[in-house]
Write a protein that holds these residues in place. Structure first.
Motif: not given
Length: 287
Positions: A74-77, A97-105, A229-231
């Protein structure tokens, strides 16, 4: 003479610009992690890494512990966390939860072949997974990859349905807690991250000395560092580069890598965790 109203406007504008500059200068990188170990251990592990990331990014790095796995997702979202240490299953939850916008790096090279270990008390007569039927059993957190999802998936593949074949299931909440559950007899068997068990044994942990491994799962992808997302893309690349250039031949790097149980960091992608999502759906943990 400049009218008073213009002077006030100019002063207000200058003050606003000063505040903006101060805010930019004081930009913070907010970091968190799934609570798969005791809070004190997570803080101890993160301190050198946080100091390193501050040096590499030029940002103040603030570590925020959370009470459960869902709080990290939830914190990431909600964009309240910029960078998070996630297990494979938690990443899948964050991705959904973020519709694919959280990205593993990045991930440790060890995370490409992660395993879980099934344990019983050292004096238990149990020697195989099939003998666990009718026993009480401890998983870690419900959202843990190595402490629940993948062990459950492999148990099902071996014809053991935890919900039907175990007399009682407990969720300890963390890997070290699972060892304590089994060592104390609160559960007749349990499962946890192979990495955490190895660390506890190396430390001479009393509970770890009172349990015995009866089986190890096949390997799977697990932990990674994920950005919200959006970073900003440039910042995302700077963070990834900081991890990738860690070199164990550098004493400072070696200290923080040892705490992270990492021999090397490598780039990772969302697709590496597709198998985790399939396993979660197969085990009924994602609908």
């Amino acid at each position: 003479m400049i009218p008073i109203s213009n002077l006030i406007s100019r002063c207000a504008l200058a003050f606003t610009l000063m505040l903006g500059a101060a805010a930019a200068h004081a930009q913070v990188l907010r970091v968190s992690a799934i609570p798969d170990e005791a809070p004190t251990e997570l803080q101890r592990k993160f301190k050198p890494l946080g100091e390193y990331l501050e040096k590499e990014t030029g940002l103040e790095v603030v570590f925020t512990p959370v009470s459960d796995y869902a709080a990290v997702v939830e914190g990431l979202a909600a964009k309240k966390i910029d960078l998070a240490w996630l297990g494979g299953f938690t990443f899948v939850q964050a991705r959904l939860r973020t519709h694919g916008e959280a990205l593993p790096i990045v991930q440790r090279v060890e995370d490409e072949v992660f395993t879980s270990k099934f344990i019983v008390p050292a004096d238990s007569p149990v020697k195989s997974l099939s003998e666990l039927k009718g026993k009480t059993f401890a998983f870690g957190s419900p959202s843990s990859t190595s402490g629940h999802l993948m062990p459950r998936f492999f148990l099902l593949e071996d014809g053991i349905d935890p919900d039907k074949d175990f007399t009682r299931i407990a969720f300890s909440g963390a890997h070290d807690a699972t060892v304590a559950f089994v060592a104390s007899g609160r559960a007749e068997a349990g499962v946890l991250s192979a990495s955490v068990l190895d660390k506890l044994l190396e430390k001479g942990d009393a509970n770890a000395g009172r349990v015995r491994v009866i089986a190890t799962t096949p390997p799977y992808y697990d932990y990674n560092w994920t950005v919200r997302p959006g970073l900003d893309a440039a910042l995302r690349e700077k963070i990834a580069d900081a991890f990738l250039k860690l070199d164990p031949s550098d004493p400072v790097h070696k200290e923080l890598m040892t705490l992270q149980r990492a021999s090397k960091y490598v780039p990772t992608t969302s697709a590496n965790y597709d198998a985790i999502e399939r396993a979660a759906r197969s085990a009924g943990l994602i609908k």
